[in-house]
Design a protein around this motif. Structure first.
Motif, mmCIF file in Angstrom:
data_model
loop_
_atom_site.group_PDB
_atom_site.id
_atom_site.type_symbol
_atom_site.label_atom_id
_atom_site.label_comp_id
_atom_site.label_asym_id
_atom_site.label_seq_id
_atom_site.Cartn_x
_atom_site.Cartn_y
_atom_site.Cartn_z
ATOM 1 N N GLU A 119 0.503 -44.050 -6.499
ATOM 2 C CA GLU A 119 0.202 -43.385 -7.632
ATOM 3 C C GLU A 119 1.237 -43.661 -8.622
ATOM 4 O OE1 GLU A 119 -0.347 -38.629 -9.191
ATOM 5 O OE2 GLU A 119 -0.669 -39.323 -6.887
ATOM 6 N N LEU A 120 2.721 -43.489 -8.483
ATOM 7 C CA LEU A 120 3.400 -43.731 -9.669
ATOM 8 C C LEU A 120 3.419 -44.926 -10.148
ATOM 9 C CD1 LEU A 120 6.044 -41.316 -7.727
ATOM 10 C CD2 LEU A 120 4.773 -40.783 -9.787
ATOM 11 N N LEU A 121 3.311 -45.909 -9.072
ATOM 12 C CA LEU A 121 3.314 -47.494 -9.681
ATOM 13 C C LEU A 121 2.208 -47.729 -10.701
ATOM 14 C CD1 LEU A 121 4.745 -49.154 -6.486
ATOM 15 C CD2 LEU A 121 5.833 -48.905 -8.387
ATOM 16 N N ARG A 122 1.098 -46.931 -10.551
ATOM 17 C CA ARG A 122 0.245 -47.270 -11.620
ATOM 18 C C ARG A 122 0.166 -46.960 -12.840
ATOM 19 N NH1 ARG A 122 -3.377 -45.306 -7.314
ATOM 20 N NH2 ARG A 122 -3.274 -43.041 -8.266
ATOM 21 N N GLU A 123 1.383 -46.128 -13.040
ATOM 22 C CA GLU A 123 1.977 -45.710 -14.477
ATOM 23 C C GLU A 123 3.394 -46.534 -14.591
ATOM 24 O OE1 GLU A 123 0.157 -43.929 -16.307
ATOM 25 O OE2 GLU A 123 -1.351 -43.603 -15.033
ATOM 26 N N GLN A 124 3.756 -47.636 -13.822
ATOM 27 C CA GLN A 124 4.771 -48.311 -13.949
ATOM 28 C C GLN A 124 6.061 -47.598 -13.996
ATOM 29 O OE1 GLN A 124 3.100 -50.372 -17.578
ATOM 30 N NE2 GLN A 124 3.634 -52.365 -16.294
ATOM 31 N N LEU A 125 6.140 -46.276 -13.409
ATOM 32 C CA LEU A 125 7.336 -45.402 -13.290
ATOM 33 C C LEU A 125 7.479 -44.898 -14.675
ATOM 34 C CD1 LEU A 125 9.200 -46.961 -10.370
ATOM 35 C CD2 LEU A 125 7.936 -45.002 -10.154
ATOM 36 N N ALA A 126 6.596 -44.712 -15.336
ATOM 37 C CA ALA A 126 7.298 -43.974 -16.792
ATOM 38 C C ALA A 126 7.312 -42.656 -16.436
ATOM 39 C CB ALA A 126 5.901 -44.455 -17.695
ATOM 40 N N PRO A 127 8.245 -42.266 -17.319
ATOM 41 C CA PRO A 127 8.978 -42.378 -18.168
ATOM 42 C C PRO A 127 10.399 -43.151 -17.979
ATOM 43 C CG PRO A 127 9.418 -40.356 -18.299
ATOM 44 C CD PRO A 127 8.568 -40.495 -17.269
ATOM 45 N N TRP A 128 10.658 -43.315 -16.451
ATOM 46 C CA TRP A 128 11.786 -43.625 -16.033
ATOM 47 C C TRP A 128 12.224 -45.197 -16.015
ATOM 48 C CZ3 TRP A 128 14.123 -39.176 -15.529
ATOM 49 C CH2 TRP A 128 13.505 -38.248 -15.732
ATOM 50 N N VAL A 129 11.100 -45.893 -16.222
ATOM 51 C CA VAL A 129 11.264 -47.214 -16.539
ATOM 52 C C VAL A 129 10.782 -47.615 -17.826
ATOM 53 C CG1 VAL A 129 10.717 -49.738 -15.991
ATOM 54 C CG2 VAL A 129 11.228 -48.000 -13.913
ATOM 55 N N CYS A 147 1.875 -53.210 1.043
ATOM 56 C CA CYS A 147 1.178 -52.748 0.096
ATOM 57 C C CYS A 147 1.776 -52.275 -1.051
ATOM 58 C CB CYS A 147 0.158 -51.339 0.666
ATOM 59 S SG CYS A 147 1.021 -50.113 1.254
ATOM 60 N N LEU A 148 3.212 -51.561 -0.773
ATOM 61 C CA LEU A 148 3.712 -51.307 -2.054
ATOM 62 C C LEU A 148 4.513 -52.200 -2.731
ATOM 63 C CD1 LEU A 148 5.170 -47.805 -1.005
ATOM 64 C CD2 LEU A 148 3.135 -48.133 -2.349
ATOM 65 N N ALA A 149 5.081 -53.396 -2.106
ATOM 66 C CA ALA A 149 5.385 -54.589 -2.418
ATOM 67 C C ALA A 149 4.390 -55.235 -3.468
ATOM 68 C CB ALA A 149 5.728 -55.480 -1.299
ATOM 69 N N ILE A 150 3.040 -55.328 -3.086
ATOM 70 C CA ILE A 150 2.085 -55.950 -3.699
ATOM 71 C C ILE A 150 1.894 -55.078 -4.990
ATOM 72 C CG2 ILE A 150 -0.374 -56.283 -3.880
ATOM 73 C CD1 ILE A 150 0.008 -57.014 -0.747
ATOM 74 N N LEU A 151 1.910 -53.667 -4.859
ATOM 75 C CA LEU A 151 1.644 -52.881 -6.151
ATOM 76 C C LEU A 151 2.915 -52.939 -7.081
ATOM 77 C CD1 LEU A 151 -0.068 -49.908 -4.703
ATOM 78 C CD2 LEU A 151 -0.908 -51.784 -5.724
ATOM 79 N N LEU A 152 4.009 -53.095 -6.589
ATOM 80 C CA LEU A 152 5.314 -53.394 -7.424
ATOM 81 C C LEU A 152 5.338 -54.567 -8.189
ATOM 82 C CD1 LEU A 152 8.413 -52.919 -5.445
ATOM 83 C CD2 LEU A 152 8.018 -52.099 -7.608
ATOM 84 N N ALA A 153 4.861 -55.616 -7.608
ATOM 85 C CA ALA A 153 4.439 -57.009 -7.900
ATOM 86 C C ALA A 153 3.474 -56.975 -9.299
ATOM 87 C CB ALA A 153 4.095 -58.255 -7.197
ATOM 88 N N GLU A 154 2.457 -56.299 -9.002
ATOM 89 C CA GLU A 154 1.308 -56.058 -10.046
ATOM 90 C C GLU A 154 1.892 -55.137 -11.155
ATOM 91 O OE1 GLU A 154 -2.323 -57.005 -9.766
ATOM 92 O OE2 GLU A 154 -1.251 -58.523 -8.577
ATOM 93 N N ALA A 155 2.514 -54.169 -11.168
ATOM 94 C CA ALA A 155 3.116 -53.422 -12.106
ATOM 95 C C ALA A 155 4.226 -53.842 -12.821
ATOM 96 C CB ALA A 155 3.429 -51.946 -11.417
ATOM 97 N N PHE A 156 4.958 -54.809 -12.363
ATOM 98 C CA PHE A 156 6.173 -55.446 -12.989
ATOM 99 C C PHE A 156 5.967 -56.848 -12.881
ATOM 100 C CE2 PHE A 156 7.593 -51.336 -11.412
ATOM 101 C CZ PHE A 156 7.944 -50.658 -12.526
ATOM 102 N N PRO A 157 5.236 -57.480 -13.941
ATOM 103 C CA PRO A 157 4.689 -58.852 -13.642
ATOM 104 C C PRO A 157 5.775 -59.950 -13.629
ATOM 105 C CG PRO A 157 4.105 -58.119 -15.761
ATOM 106 C CD PRO A 157 4.493 -56.779 -14.870
ATOM 107 N N ASN A 158 7.006 -59.530 -14.297
ATOM 108 C CA ASN A 158 8.143 -60.413 -14.331
ATOM 109 C C ASN A 158 9.131 -60.401 -13.182
ATOM 110 O OD1 ASN A 158 7.086 -61.571 -16.779
ATOM 111 N ND2 ASN A 158 8.203 -59.861 -17.871
ATOM 112 N N ALA A 159 8.803 -59.338 -12.243
ATOM 113 C CA ALA A 159 9.776 -59.227 -11.087
ATOM 114 C C ALA A 159 9.540 -60.104 -9.720
ATOM 115 C CB ALA A 159 9.573 -57.637 -10.526
ATOM 116 N N GLU A 160 10.618 -60.314 -9.221
ATOM 117 C CA GLU A 160 10.715 -60.905 -7.955
ATOM 118 C C GLU A 160 10.795 -59.707 -6.953
ATOM 119 O OE1 GLU A 160 13.810 -63.498 -5.625
ATOM 120 O OE2 GLU A 160 12.577 -64.802 -6.918
ATOM 121 N N VAL A 161 10.171 -59.471 -6.097
ATOM 122 C CA VAL A 161 10.161 -58.474 -5.160
ATOM 123 C C VAL A 161 10.450 -58.865 -3.608
ATOM 124 C CG1 VAL A 161 8.569 -56.464 -4.020
ATOM 125 C CG2 VAL A 161 8.286 -57.454 -6.190
ATOM 126 N N ASP A 162 11.659 -58.204 -3.304
ATOM 127 C CA ASP A 162 11.819 -58.387 -1.814
ATOM 128 C C ASP A 162 11.531 -57.256 -1.097
ATOM 129 O OD1 ASP A 162 13.546 -60.627 -2.241
ATOM 130 O OD2 ASP A 162 15.563 -59.647 -2.658
#
Length: 305
Positions: A119-129, A147-162
């Motif tokens: 749920e928090l990733l849908r908001e790109q962790l605003a306002p903390w990011v 699943c969360l790694a995929i949502l991370l990649a979707e939320a932050f399109p310039n990020a490489e995710v481990d």
């Protein structure tokens, strides 16, 4: 559900409405426990019926009076029978789980995805990011199905995710999902017991939904939850063994200004009692503000971690 009742249903039920009523009655009669995608008998029965019939999952009403072929009825009743008789979570029966609009493949090698962090990733962790496009490196610790790694990649399109997990079986499921979303070039799957096998690297953002069920609760889990990998549920007597290790090591893997986000279930009071020196920020979710904490690298370092 007895075999005789199953056979009687095959002879007596004709429409989607018939099967829905029958399923709800059997679910209540059996005392099923929900929590793997739905919260009540009606929603879970509707989901299993619609999935089995290859119908849109959000469109029950138009099909309620549609008659089922014998083959369709057999397929639906088989799913319902297993849900009642074996107490298998619906997600394992259908081999899928949903987080919002995102569908993920799941089987018994991974815990069924359910995370407040989604749920928090849908908001790109605003306002903390503040600048999501500036997040170029992120870590998902205890990734499970990925699943969360995929949502991370979707939320932050310039990020490489481990995406890290101790279980090779879980990573095989994660690889399936990463491939489904065509994110193989941005998500790196890594086998490690938390940080132990990670290279020396720093991240803008670390998230984790680690095991956090305490031993007493693990011993009392309903049968549905016993189908999930035990490794993904419990974490020591108070459920916080993995979380303590993450707190102890996270600062070394965060850039200056980097952020750590961890889900801990109902363990807020215990965690705050153990770490009075840490200024936990508790993030608001639809279910409350006690399930996910945030710490910055600077807060961790200042507290001696």
């Amino acid at each position: 559900m007895s075999v005789s009742l199953f056979n009687e249903a095959r002879q007596s039920l004709h429409t989607v409405r018939d099967v829905l009523r029958f399923a709800i009655s059997r679910f209540h009669e059996a005392g099923l426990v929900f929590g793997h995608g739905s919260t009540n008998a009606h929603d879970e029965a509707a989901y299993l019926i619609l999935h089995s019939l290859h119908l849109p999952l959000d469109q029950l009403e138009p099909f309620l009076d549609a008659r089922l072929t014998p083959g369709e009825l057999q397929s639906v009743l088989h799913l319902l029978y297993r849900r009642v008789d074996e107490r298998v979570p619906a997600a394992y029966l259908t081999r899928e789980a949903w987080l919002g609009e995102y569908r993920f493949y799941v089987d018994e090698r991974v815990i069924v995805p359910r995370s407040f962090i989604a749920e928090l990733l849908r908001e790109q962790l605003a306002p903390w990011v503040n600048e999501p496009e500036e997040v170029v490196s992120a870590l998902d610790m205890c990734t499970g199905s990925g699943c969360l790694a995929i949502l991370l990649a979707e939320a932050f399109p310039n990020a490489e995710v481990d995406a890290v997990d101790l279980s090779p079986d879980a990573l095989a499921v994660a690889e399936h999902n990463v491939s489904d979303y065509d994110l193989g070039e941005r998500i790196n799957l890594m086998c490690s017991d938390l940080f132990s096998n990670l290279p020396e690297k720093q991240y803008d953002l670390i998230i984790s939904n680690p095991p956090y069920v305490n031993a007493e609760s693990v011993a009392e889990l309903p049968q549905e939850y016993l189908h999930e990998p035990e490794l993904a549920l419990g974490s020591g007597d108070d459920g916080l063994d993995a979380t303590r290790k993450i707190i102890a090591e996270a600062s070394r893997f965060l850039i200056p200004g980097g952020v750590l986000v961890v889900e801990i279930g109902h363990n807020r009071d215990v965690l705050e009692g153990d770490y009075p020196e840490l200024p936990f920020t508790w993030l608001d979710t639809a279910s409350g503000d006690q399930f996910v904490f945030l710490l910055t690298r600077e807060e961790l370092v200042e507290a001696g971690y």
